[in-house]
Enzyme design. Structure first.
Site, PDB file in Angstrom:
ATOM      1  N   LYS A  71       0.793  -1.229   0.000  1.00  0.00           N
ATOM      2  CA  LYS A  71       0.000   0.000   0.000  1.00  0.00           C
ATOM      3  C   LYS A  71       0.826   1.281   0.000  1.00  0.00           C
ATOM      4  O   LYS A  71       0.262   2.360  -0.142  1.00  0.00           O
ATOM      5  CB  LYS A  71      -0.915   0.018   1.228  1.00  0.00           C
ATOM      6  CG  LYS A  71      -0.146   0.042   2.550  1.00  0.00           C
ATOM      7  CD  LYS A  71      -1.073   0.227   3.730  1.00  0.00           C
ATOM      8  CE  LYS A  71      -0.282   0.397   5.013  1.00  0.00           C
ATOM      9  NZ  LYS A  71      -1.140   0.713   6.160  1.00  0.00           N
ATOM     10  N   LYS A 123      -7.637   5.782  -3.065  1.00  0.00           N
ATOM     11  CA  LYS A 123      -6.693   5.950  -4.174  1.00  0.00           C
ATOM     12  C   LYS A 123      -7.069   5.086  -5.382  1.00  0.00           C
ATOM     13  O   LYS A 123      -6.482   5.211  -6.451  1.00  0.00           O
ATOM     14  CB  LYS A 123      -5.273   5.627  -3.707  1.00  0.00           C
ATOM     15  CG  LYS A 123      -4.753   6.624  -2.675  1.00  0.00           C
ATOM     16  CD  LYS A 123      -3.407   6.192  -2.123  1.00  0.00           C
ATOM     17  CE  LYS A 123      -2.860   7.250  -1.157  1.00  0.00           C
ATOM     18  NZ  LYS A 123      -3.739   7.508  -0.012  1.00  0.00           N
ATOM     19  N   GLY A 167      -2.076   6.913  11.782  1.00  0.00           N
ATOM     20  CA  GLY A 167      -1.442   5.990  12.710  1.00  0.00           C
ATOM     21  C   GLY A 167      -1.047   4.669  12.097  1.00  0.00           C
ATOM     22  O   GLY A 167      -0.332   3.888  12.723  1.00  0.00           O
ATOM     23  N   SER A 168      -1.496   4.387  10.872  1.00  0.00           N
ATOM     24  CA  SER A 168      -1.085   3.148  10.216  1.00  0.00           C
ATOM     25  C   SER A 168       0.342   3.294   9.703  1.00  0.00           C
ATOM     26  O   SER A 168       0.872   4.402   9.598  1.00  0.00           O
ATOM     27  CB  SER A 168      -2.029   2.819   9.052  1.00  0.00           C
ATOM     28  OG  SER A 168      -1.905   3.783   8.029  1.00  0.00           O
TER      29      SER A 168
END
Length: 538
Positions: A283, A325, A366-367
């Site tokens: 990702k 996205k 936070g990822s």
């Protein structure tokens, strides 16, 4: 006192015994004894100190500030085994070259030389009377030296129980949303997952691990953790084992890749999986942009394999974690996620037993790879905060919101659904950066000459990155039982078109031809065009 007593005793003995000789001999003896006794003790002290310093493992430190606080700090450090004070540094010129509490005071201009000469590892700033602004300015100057800098809190900070370091508190993702947190609690979640065997792919990732944590409250009979990274699988399995110790929920770690059809099918069959939450994906936009083949293999073919296995096994639900996205993408990451959506929608047309659904996220604060941990690290190091473009905007959500949205999507799934969360208006990244600086207890530094703590630096858009993201390909929306969750009505590709897309994608992967893969994406994925950097490489 010993020398004086010896001299007096010698004089008394001379008179009492009526000894011959000068009466000054006892006085001279006392003086010589005093000098020798004192000098031998001083020599012994310096010798022992030299030996202890050379053999000590204590960190050599400089105390900045030779006032009362610095003297007390030096006295405390002499009793410790962690650090050894070498000397003082002070701005007061009247103290320079003066010995205070056994340590010489030197001017700040000599710091680079002193650090190199004595191998200094740390500077302790001990001037608690400084104002916060002056202290921050001095701290900023000292951090440019090749040593660690620690600050003795001011008296006000000590009274309030905080220090300079603790004032740089971690910022909660909720504080950066600039909107109310979406409450996604719903009884449908527990009904959908209670008593089921749930498999989470990518279970060690940011979203996958949070999905597993929240699943515990849904009371499934078993959570199957499917992950290709050994350490990530170990970490999440260890955490969940502790959380489920007092429950009857079974946690099963399974090591494997979604690209391995045999492995996926075996795990699904052996564990009698009822629901699959598919969070495994590459990702990170800039990394994926330069690793197109692996991205397509994992994000597209991997999704096809897991979705096919779900259909063949006749499982209850399959939920794909997607991204905003994927809507008119300009990056390979977004394009491969859009292709994964098309594949899942196509499989749904031939899967009467399994309900498929997709969930599109905004940026998850936070990822791994998100702006929150990056900005926190940059603030901790004194800045600057890097923003790619002053006008770039993103939709934001927290990890718990994202995980809850996936679980709710599974509960609401009817077949081929695309769910999105109403996240309010998109936010400028530069505004998020400014808000984070303020929430961290620091101030924005507009220019090099202006006051402030942290600068913001514009670095330019990265390959594949666009100024703004969208959540919808069309404006057709329908409601769900939850007011903040919407179902997008989008027209899928035909079965023949998807089959052709997969054949050509597999051929490009087999021949390791990124240029061919980009041409396939350009022809099949709405909104995508081959960017300049990719054209130059081709």
């Amino acid at each position: 006192m010993a020398a004086a007593m010896l001299s007096l005793a010698g004089i008394a003995a001379s008179y009492l015994l009526n000894l011959s000789g000068p009466r000054s001999v006892p006085l001279i003896f006392g003086i010589i004894f005093f000098v020798l006794a004192l000098s031998t003790r001083i020599f012994g002290l310096y010798a022992l100190r030299h030996i202890s310093q050379n053999k000590s493992t204590c960190l050599p430190v400089i105390i900045y500030g030779a006032g009362a606080a610095g003297i007390q700090l030096a006295a405390a450090l002499r009793q410790s085994v962690e650090a050894r004070p070498i000397l003082f540094v002070d701005d007061n010129p009247t103290l320079h070259r003066v010995v205070v509490a056994g340590l010489e005071v030197r001017p700040p201009s000599e710091l680079p030389h002193l650090i190199e000469k004595y191998g200094i590892a740390r500077i302790l700033l001990a001037i608690p009377s400084l104002s916060e602004q002056s202290r921050n300015e001095l701290y900023a100057r000292l951090t440019k030296l090749p040593v660690e800098v620690q600050v003795l809190p001011s008296f006000i900070d000590l009274m309030s129980g905080r220090s300079l370091q603790t004032s740089l508190r971690p910022v909660s993702p909720d504080e950066l949303l600039d909107r109310d947190k979406v409450e996604l609690d719903s009884p449908e979640i527990a009904k959908a997952y209670a008593g089921r065997v749930v498999m989470v792919t990518g279970a060690g990732g940011s979203i996958g691990s949070e999905l597993c944590r929240q699943l515990i409250n849904c009371r499934p009979t078993c959570i199957v953790l499917f992950e290709q990274c050994e350490y990530a699988l170990y970490a999440i399995e260890l955490e969940l084992s502790e959380l489920t110790a007092q429950t009857d929920i079974t946690v099963l770690p399974r090591l494997g890749s979604v690209k391995n059809r045999g492995c996926v099918a075996r795990v699904v069959a052996e564990e009698n999986v009822d629901i699959i939450l598919h969070a495994a994906a590459y990702k990170h936009v800039p990394l994926v942009e330069h690793n197109e083949i692996e991205a397509a293999s994992n994000n597209v073919i991997g999704t096809k394999i897991v979705a096919d296995v779900a259909n063949q096994a006749g499982i209850e639900r399959f939920i794909l974690v997607s991204t905003d996205k994927a809507v008119r993408p300009t990056s390979i990451m977004g394009a491969t996620k859009r292709m994964a959506e098309l594949v899942v929608q196509d499989i749904q047309t031939r899967a009467p037993k399994t309900r498929y659904a997709m969930v599109r996220f905004g940026n998850v604060l936070g990822s791994s790879g998100s702006v929150l941990p990056l900005f926190q690290k940059q603030i901790a190091s004194g800045g600057p905060l890097t923003v790619t473009h002053p006008d770039v905007t993103r939709f934001f959500m927290t990890i718990p919101e994202a995980a809850r949205l996936v679980l709710l999507a599974g509960a609401y799934a009817q077949g081929g659904d695309v769910f999105v969360l109403d996240m309010g208006r998109p936010q400028k990244i530069i505004d998020v950066a400014k808000r984070m600086i303020a929430l961290s207890g620091r101030t924005l530094k507009e220019t090099d000459d202006s006051p402030g703590d942290i600068k913001i630096e514009i670095t330019g858009l990265r390959p594949g990155e666009k100024l703004y993201e969208e959540l919808l390909i069309t404006e057709n929306l329908s409601t769900t039982p939850h007011a903040k969750i919407l179902r997008a009505e989008e027209v899928p590709l035909s079965e023949i078109e998807v089959a052709s897309l997969l054949r050509s994608t597999e051929a490009a992967i087999a021949s390791a031809d990124p240029a061919a893969l980009r041409r396939i994406i350009e022809g099949r994925v709405e909104g995508y065009h081959v960017p300049m950097h990719a054209s130059a490489l081709a």
